[in-house]
Design a protein around this motif. Structure first.
Motif, PDB file in Angstrom:
ATOM      1  N   ALA A  13       0.830  -1.204   0.000  1.00 34.76           N
ATOM      2  CA  ALA A  13       0.000   0.000   0.000  1.00 34.76           C
ATOM      3  C   ALA A  13       0.868   1.259   0.000  1.00 34.76           C
ATOM      4  O   ALA A  13       0.600   2.215  -0.745  1.00 34.76           O
ATOM      5  N   GLY A  14       1.927   1.256   0.831  1.00 35.04           N
ATOM      6  CA  GLY A  14       2.787   2.435   0.912  1.00 35.04           C
ATOM      7  C   GLY A  14       3.460   2.755  -0.411  1.00 35.04           C
ATOM      8  O   GLY A  14       3.429   3.893  -0.878  1.00 35.04           O
ATOM      9  N   ALA A  34       6.038  15.738  -1.418  1.00 33.79           N
ATOM     10  CA  ALA A  34       4.664  16.118  -1.084  1.00 33.79           C
ATOM     11  C   ALA A  34       3.698  14.990  -1.439  1.00 33.79           C
ATOM     12  O   ALA A  34       2.756  14.698  -0.683  1.00 33.79           O
ATOM     13  N   GLY A  35       3.907  14.340  -2.559  1.00 32.04           N
ATOM     14  CA  GLY A  35       3.064  13.216  -2.953  1.00 32.04           C
ATOM     15  C   GLY A  35       3.193  12.049  -2.001  1.00 32.04           C
ATOM     16  O   GLY A  35       2.193  11.397  -1.656  1.00 32.04           O
ATOM     17  N   TYR A  36       4.427  11.755  -1.540  1.00 30.08           N
ATOM     18  CA  TYR A  36       4.631  10.648  -0.610  1.00 30.08           C
ATOM     19  C   TYR A  36       3.927  10.922   0.726  1.00 30.08           C
ATOM     20  O   TYR A  36       3.340  10.021   1.331  1.00 30.08           O
ATOM     21  N   VAL A  51      -6.338   0.951   5.784  1.00 32.93           N
ATOM     22  CA  VAL A  51      -5.466   1.530   6.817  1.00 32.93           C
ATOM     23  C   VAL A  51      -4.252   0.623   6.981  1.00 32.93           C
ATOM     24  O   VAL A  51      -4.383  -0.550   7.349  1.00 32.93           O
ATOM     25  N   ALA A  52      -3.078   1.167   6.696  1.00 32.16           N
ATOM     26  CA  ALA A  52      -1.844   0.401   6.861  1.00 32.16           C
ATOM     27  C   ALA A  52      -1.455   0.361   8.333  1.00 32.16           C
ATOM     28  O   ALA A  52      -1.935   1.154   9.146  1.00 32.16           O
ATOM     29  N   PHE A 281      13.188   2.697   0.879  1.00 34.13           N
ATOM     30  CA  PHE A 281      12.834   2.878   2.283  1.00 34.13           C
ATOM     31  C   PHE A 281      12.708   4.349   2.658  1.00 34.13           C
ATOM     32  O   PHE A 281      11.992   4.685   3.612  1.00 34.13           O
ATOM     33  N   ALA A 282      13.390   5.235   1.938  1.00 34.46           N
ATOM     34  CA  ALA A 282      13.189   6.667   2.176  1.00 34.46           C
ATOM     35  C   ALA A 282      11.757   7.059   1.819  1.00 34.46           C
ATOM     36  O   ALA A 282      11.124   7.876   2.505  1.00 34.46           O
ATOM     37  N   VAL A 283      11.219   6.471   0.751  1.00 28.24           N
ATOM     38  CA  VAL A 283       9.816   6.724   0.385  1.00 28.24           C
ATOM     39  C   VAL A 283       8.895   6.245   1.503  1.00 28.24           C
ATOM     40  O   VAL A 283       7.939   6.942   1.890  1.00 28.24           O
ATOM     41  N   LEU A 284       9.169   5.071   2.060  1.00 29.02           N
ATOM     42  CA  LEU A 284       8.344   4.556   3.152  1.00 29.02           C
ATOM     43  C   LEU A 284       8.430   5.449   4.390  1.00 29.02           C
ATOM     44  O   LEU A 284       7.474   5.536   5.169  1.00 29.02           O
TER      45      LEU A 284
END
Length: 552
Positions: A13-14, A34-36, A51-52, A281-284
């Motif tokens: 999902a993330g 901003a999108g992340y 919901v994660a 993982f930076a995106v997460l």
């Protein structure tokens, strides 16, 4: 067998929602960050739909922080860290004090206790590791003086927060028990300092020998898979061991592991191997931050939230700007550092959670911290863009003054030789030219290699030689020769083509490894191309030739 598990669901999902929101942000010409963040809000507990797992998302994000700090450490030597200590240590401590006092003032205005205000202010004082490094890397500033100061500043902030997190529980217990035991505080502080000092000593004395040796052994096995695994094991293992044994943060442990490994010749390869995981993982991390944001805070506490964001973006930035200027650094450096610190992140979340669990920070304080983090991270790319414009204007204003300095510099090295690359071949050429008394300017895009050239007493320009601006800075217009010593023949062609446009009369020498590269370089106007294999063969044939008998 169930296919849906919290871990798999959170990762999928993330990343999937982050991809769509990041692509939308890119389409709207907004930073993907901003999108992340918005993706985190979508999959978070405060919006309808899927919901994660927030706890799992935070743990996955911590992996991103570890890998990112490890990557920064690979490009940040101990000498760089010590070189900025005179500004990073007093600057970070002063900025923490200013932000804490501003947060305390707001807390007292809201009717909270002094201790609650101090915790609130401390949470607003420390910048996010991920946000700062991503902003610096996106603008190629990590290896500049501004980048070194910002990272050094960040390390001091992290150390201060480590001490805070250790000291806060005993202080909270003493406050709730209505007995302030100064000896207990001093003892706890001393133990913490000893642990941090022990960790640093272990890394500099023991790990400094073991880590590079272990990685070199793995590299000699010839297994790329094993090498990649070894790099990840070092990054994650040292980070976890630092937290488990010495009670320092994962980020600090990973940074020192990378810095120790950065002294090895394998640092560049290690950085390349960890890059894909670092990005994922930076995106997460940003998604996990977005999941913590409750949009209701904006409606329920608009004025306290506005004041909180003002402290983060304006209060901290103005303080940092004034401190950097006080130490004599130019306006551009001060603006860049102040913009990079105009946000809060992971340590703020940890401190807010700890303060709430200990009962010394009210829940609305935690909500304000989280909301302030979201809004400041969202605004940070725009702050950087605004600062970039001011820096550009400042640079234009200084052009007239710099022209005379540049003219004199060009005059001093007129008819010099430009040497592209300071690797195994370039270093031999540079040292030989220097011994022969020839003027040489080195162009190198790797900061650690550039330092080696500077240590050898040669003037260096750091950057990609294929860029016209870099060649111009190195004095291409007044150079007599261009020696392209890098091993990539086709990249050398792009450099030669650019150099010929800027100086049609320059003599160009290059190296190649195949007949096709030789033909390609000659076609682009390179005057002399040396193919190493052919030169070696010619020399071997010369040695094999029978020698004429000596006449008596």
């Amino acid at each position: 067998m169930p296919h849906h598990t919290p871990l798999i669901g959170t990762i999928v999902a993330g990343l999937v929602v982050a991809f769509f929101m990041g692509a939308l942000a890119h389409r709207l010409r907004v930073s993907p960050v901003a999108g992340y963040l918005f993706a985190g809000v979508i999959v978070g507990p405060f919006t309808p739909g899927f919901v994660a797992d927030t706890g799992l998302a935070n743990e996955l994000a911590e992996l991103g922080v570890i890998l990112l700090m490890f990557g920064v450490g690979l490009h940040f030597s101990l000498r760089d860290l010590l070189s900025v200590r005179r500004i990073a240590i007093p600057g970070a401590l002063t900025q923490i004090a200013v932000a804490t006092l501003l947060g305390l003032a707001l807390a007292l205005a809201l009717g909270w206790s002094i201790l609650s205000g101090l915790v609130f202010g401390l949470a607003l004082s420390v910048a996010s590791t991920v946000v700062l490094l991503r902003a610096m890397q996106a603008r190629d500033l990590i290896n500049t003086e501004r980048g070194r100061i910002a990272v050094g500043w960040l390390i001091v902030e992290d150390l201060a927060m480590v001490l805070t997190l250790v000291l806060l529980p005993p202080i909270a217990r003493m406050v709730t028990a209505d007995s302030m035991d100064g000896a207990a505080i001093a003892t706890t502080f001393g133990i913490t300092v000893l642990k941090v000092g022990g960790f640093i000593a272990f890394m500099l004395i023991v790990a400094r020998r073991l880590i590079p040796a272990a990685l070199h052994w793995v590299a000699h096995t010839g297994s790329r898979e094993l090498f990649r695994l070894a790099v990840l094991a070092i990054a994650l293992g040292v980070a976890f061991g630092a937290a488990y044994v010495f009670d320092v943060s994962f980020a600090l442990g990973a940074f020192f592991a990378g810095m120790i490994l950065g002294e090895s010749q394998l640092s560049r390869r290690a950085a390349e191997e960890t890059l894909p995981l670092r990005d994922a993982f930076a995106v997460l991390f940003f998604v996990s931050v977005g999941m913590l944001f409750d949009p209701a805070v904006v409606v329920e506490q608009p004025w306290p939230l506005l004041a909180t964001v003002a402290i983060i973006i304006l209060g901290k930035s103005i303080a940092a700007f004034a401190i950097v200027r006080f130490f004599g650094h130019p306006t551009g450096t001060a603006l860049t550092i102040s913009a990079s610190l105009a946000q809060i992140g992971e340590f703020s979340f940890i401190l807010a959670g700890l303060g709430t669990n200990l009962g010394i920070l009210p829940p609305e304080g935690r909500d304000l911290i989280l909301a302030g983090a979201i809004l400041s991270i969202f605004a940070n790319p725009f702050v950087f863009t605004a600062v970039a414009g001011r820096v550009s204007a400042a640079k234009k204003a200084a052009v007239a003054e710099a022209r005379e300095v540049e003219r004199q510099r060009q005059e001093d090295r007129r008819e010099h030789t430009l040497l592209i690359g300071y690797g195994r071949v370039g270093r031999l050429v540079g040292q030989g030219a220097k011994k022969a008394g020839r003027a040489v300017v080195v162009v190198e895009d790797e900061a650690d290699v550039a330092r080696a050239a500077a240590d050898d007493g040669l003037p260096v320009v750091i950057g990609n030689a294929a860029a016209a601006s870099v060649l111009e800075e190195a004095g291409i217009e007044d150079a007599k020769r261009l020696v392209i010593a890098i091993p990539e023949g086709f990249e050398a062609g792009a450099i030669a083509e650019q150099a010929r446009k800027l100086n049609p009369n320059i003599t160009i020498f290059a190296r190649a490894h195949s007949d096709s590269e030789v033909a390609y370089l000659m076609q682009l106007g390179v005057d002399e191309v040396i193919m190493g294999e052919r030169e070696i063969a010619d020399r071997l044939l010369e040695l094999m030739a029978p020698k004429a008998p000596v006449a008596h």
